[in-house]
Enzyme design. Structure first.
Site, PDB file in Angstrom:
ATOM      1  N   ARG A   1      34.416  50.473  45.846  1.00 37.84           N
ATOM      2  CA  ARG A   1      34.026  49.324  45.522  1.00 37.84           C
ATOM      3  C   ARG A   1      32.441  49.275  45.932  1.00 37.84           C
ATOM      4  O   ARG A   1      31.355  49.071  45.128  1.00 37.84           O
ATOM      5  CB  ARG A   1      34.582  48.077  45.981  1.00 37.84           C
ATOM      6  CG  ARG A   1      33.958  46.683  45.644  1.00 37.84           C
ATOM      7  CD  ARG A   1      34.797  45.700  46.003  1.00 37.84           C
ATOM      8  NE  ARG A   1      34.048  44.199  45.343  1.00 37.84           N
ATOM      9  CZ  ARG A   1      33.936  43.327  46.341  1.00 37.84           C
ATOM     10  NH1 ARG A   1      34.211  43.375  47.638  1.00 37.84           N
ATOM     11  NH2 ARG A   1      33.201  42.091  45.893  1.00 37.84           N
TER      12      ARG A   1
ATOM     13  N   HIS B   1      29.001  48.785  43.831  1.00 35.74           N
ATOM     14  CA  HIS B   1      27.676  47.944  44.147  1.00 35.74           C
ATOM     15  C   HIS B   1      26.808  48.575  44.482  1.00 35.74           C
ATOM     16  O   HIS B   1      25.371  47.860  44.182  1.00 35.74           O
ATOM     17  CB  HIS B   1      28.427  47.212  45.539  1.00 35.74           C
ATOM     18  CG  HIS B   1      29.256  46.085  45.384  1.00 35.74           C
ATOM     19  ND1 HIS B   1      29.303  44.755  45.740  1.00 35.74           N
ATOM     20  CD2 HIS B   1      30.362  45.816  44.147  1.00 35.74           C
ATOM     21  CE1 HIS B   1      30.265  43.980  45.369  1.00 35.74           C
ATOM     22  NE2 HIS B   1      30.871  44.794  44.458  1.00 35.74           N
TER      23      HIS B   1
ATOM     24  N   ASN C   1      28.701  40.614  48.605  1.00 38.93           N
ATOM     25  CA  ASN C   1      29.007  41.349  49.709  1.00 38.93           C
ATOM     26  C   ASN C   1      29.683  40.852  50.719  1.00 38.93           C
ATOM     27  O   ASN C   1      30.045  41.659  51.793  1.00 38.93           O
ATOM     28  CB  ASN C   1      27.691  41.960  49.808  1.00 38.93           C
ATOM     29  CG  ASN C   1      26.842  43.052  49.004  1.00 38.93           C
ATOM     30  OD1 ASN C   1      27.719  43.398  48.001  1.00 38.93           O
ATOM     31  ND2 ASN C   1      25.903  43.018  49.130  1.00 38.93           N
TER      32      ASN C   1
ATOM     33  N   HIS D   1      40.581  48.337  39.721  1.00 43.44           N
ATOM     34  CA  HIS D   1      41.108  47.307  40.341  1.00 43.44           C
ATOM     35  C   HIS D   1      42.829  47.601  40.632  1.00 43.44           C
ATOM     36  O   HIS D   1      43.473  46.632  40.672  1.00 43.44           O
ATOM     37  CB  HIS D   1      40.921  46.058  39.542  1.00 43.44           C
ATOM     38  CG  HIS D   1      39.607  45.473  39.705  1.00 43.44           C
ATOM     39  ND1 HIS D   1      39.085  44.693  39.250  1.00 43.44           N
ATOM     40  CD2 HIS D   1      38.793  45.759  40.578  1.00 43.44           C
ATOM     41  CE1 HIS D   1      37.793  44.409  39.301  1.00 43.44           C
ATOM     42  NE2 HIS D   1      37.431  45.090  40.402  1.00 43.44           N
TER      43      HIS D   1
END
Ligand code: HEM
Ligand SMILES: *[C@@H]1O[C@H](CO)[C@@H](O)[C@H](O)[C@H]1NC(C)=O
Ligand SMILES: *[C@@H]1O[C@H](CO)[C@@H](O)[C@H](O)[C@H]1NC(C)=O
Ligand SMILES: *[C@@H]1O[C@H](CO)[C@@H](O)[C@H](O)[C@H]1NC(C)=O
Ligand SMILES: *[C@@H]1O[C@H](CO)[C@@H](O)[C@H](O)[C@H]1NC(C)=O
Ligand SMILES: *[C@@H]1O[C@H](CO)[C@@H](O)[C@H](O)[C@H]1NC(C)=O
Ligand SMILES: CC(=O)N[C@H]1CO[C@H](CO)[C@@H](O)[C@@H]1O
Length: 324
Positions: A61, A65, A93, A191
């Site tokens: 992840r 980001h 975050n 996911h």
């Protein structure tokens, strides 16, 4: 005729300019300068993930980001300095974890090849190794990213898609990064691993439209099960996104989404567009595991190319949390 020649020449010039300005990433970039970098990253991450398997998903992840805000330049790793707040301090975050893992990998790499390998590359490699540690695919990671010097709190919200985005917004958000709707549905398959805080989806459970209702696009039998885990206002509980196999990178995600049990609005939304719906349905039924793995590898390389700094741009950070 002369016209054609000129046109070809102009095209040639254009291609030349593009290839000079944007050096591209390359598999084996550190072959001469740090030949063991991939082995060091793999060994260190394997040590970390073996002791704490739940640290693998957050690294994947984190790479996402990083790439969506200022490109894959390691800016997500920077700590705030005196004059502002860093990306890692922005709301999306709050739930990022694993900064310490990346610091450990960087230290291990610095010991062998000081000042050579960027934090952005280390994160890209660690994300690949995280996926393969959880029995997912592996792929060759093009390298040569340089680290950025800026990390800006307010750029996070405008670049990262939040979990309540609908399909139109998601497609636009990915398109802004050069990714298409196939990349969207494939990368959302990330996911299949990891956990989420209740806060990322509890709006779908309680008072969805202000009438004490829940989101009609969520399986009505799944809602009470989620309500059991997430009481109203719960800020701390973690819920498995792919219940039962959140520590295995597989294609169960698509089975869940097809059953309307995707956790976020953004997961459910994949059923609202032809291309993404078609992909979800195909991967929910038959065993297309290797095809998803192949697709995931391709889209990860694409994501890893977003707005990268190369050549003399940026720097090779000595410590991932600070600019040199
Ligand atoms: C399509 C847009 C996306 C949205 C809206 C989204 C949103 C989210 C949210 C809200 C969480 C839970 C955070 C929390 O509450 O703890 C999450 C977790 C996660 N996301 Fe995404 N995400 C998206 C795309 C991606 C992509 C492209 C990847 C990687 C390829 C990814 C990988 C992950 C992983 C591995 C986790 C679990 C992290 C953990 O276990 O701590 N996501 N995502
Ligand atoms: C950077 O900030 C985080 C909190 O955001 C903190 O936990 C960490 O210790 C800091 N890193 C360094 C090297 O100071
Ligand atoms: C951070 O980004 C915002 C929005 O793009 C911009 O207005 C602001 O000037 C930036 N701050 C710094 C310190 O660069
Ligand atoms: C998605 O949300 C935007 C902004 O709220 C809205 O304009 C658009 O119509 C929505 N699209 C869909 C498919 O719901
Ligand atoms: C649900 O939302 C409505 C409208 O925003 C609000 O008046 C009501 O108090 C909310 N109910 C609960 C239980 O939060
Ligand atoms: C998408 O679905 C609509 C309505 O079912 C159809 O008219 C359209 O041709 C489809 N587009 C593609 C690219 O499949
Ligand atoms: C890891 C980290 O720095 N998390 C921060 C995310 O942002 C919130 C505020 O929005 C901070 O409280 C967290 O420390």
């Amino acid at each position: 005729m002369a016209f054609k020649v000129i046109a070809v020449f102009v095209l040639f010039l254009a291609v030349l300019t593009i290839s000079c300005n944007a050096q591209s990433l390359k598999v084996g970039f550190y072959e001469k300068t740090c030949p063991n970098v991939e082995a060091i990253v793999k060994e260190t991450t394997n040590t970390i993930f073996s002791r704490a398997p739940t640290l693998a998903a957050p690294i994947l992840r984190m790479h996402f980001h990083d790439c969506f805000v200022r490109g894959c330049d390691g800016s997500v790793l920077l700590n705030a300095t005196g004059n502002g707040q860093a990306e890692k301090n922005a709301i999306p975050n709050q739930s990022l974890r694993g900064f310490g893992s990346i610091d450990r990998v960087k230290s291990a790499v610095e010991k062998k090849c000081p000042g050579v390998v960027s934090c952005a590359d280390i994160l890209a490699l660690a994300a690949r190794d995280a996926v393969s540690f959880l029995n997912g695919p592996s792929w060759k990671v093009p390298l040569g990213r340089r680290d950025g010097r800026v990390s800006n709190f307010s750029e996070v919200l405008s670049n990262l898609p939040p979990p309540f985005f609908n399909i139109t917004q998601l497609i636009a958000s990915f398109a802004a990064k050069g990714l298409n709707s196939k990349d969207l549905v494939v990368l959302s398959g990330g996911h299949t691993i990891g956990t989420s805080h209740c806060t990322s989806f509890s709006n779908r459970l309680y008072n969805f439209t202000g009438r004490g209702d829940s989101d009609p696009s969520l399986d009505s039998e799944y809602v009470p099960r989620l309500m059991n885990k997430c009481r109203p206002g719960d800020q701390t509980t973690l819920v498995e996104m792919d219940p039962g196999s959140f520590k295995t990178f597989d294609e169960d995600y698509y089975t869940l989404v097809a059953k309307r049990q995707g956790l976020f609005t953004s997961d459910s939304a994949l059923l609202d567009d032809n291309v993404t719906r078609d992909y979800v349905r195909r991967h929910a039924i038959s065993s297309q595991r290797s095809k998803f793995f192949e697709d995931f590898a391709v889209s990860m390389v694409k994501m890893g190319n977003i707005e990268v700094l190369t050549g003399n741009n940026g720097e090779i950070r000595r410590q991932c949390a600070f600019v040199n």
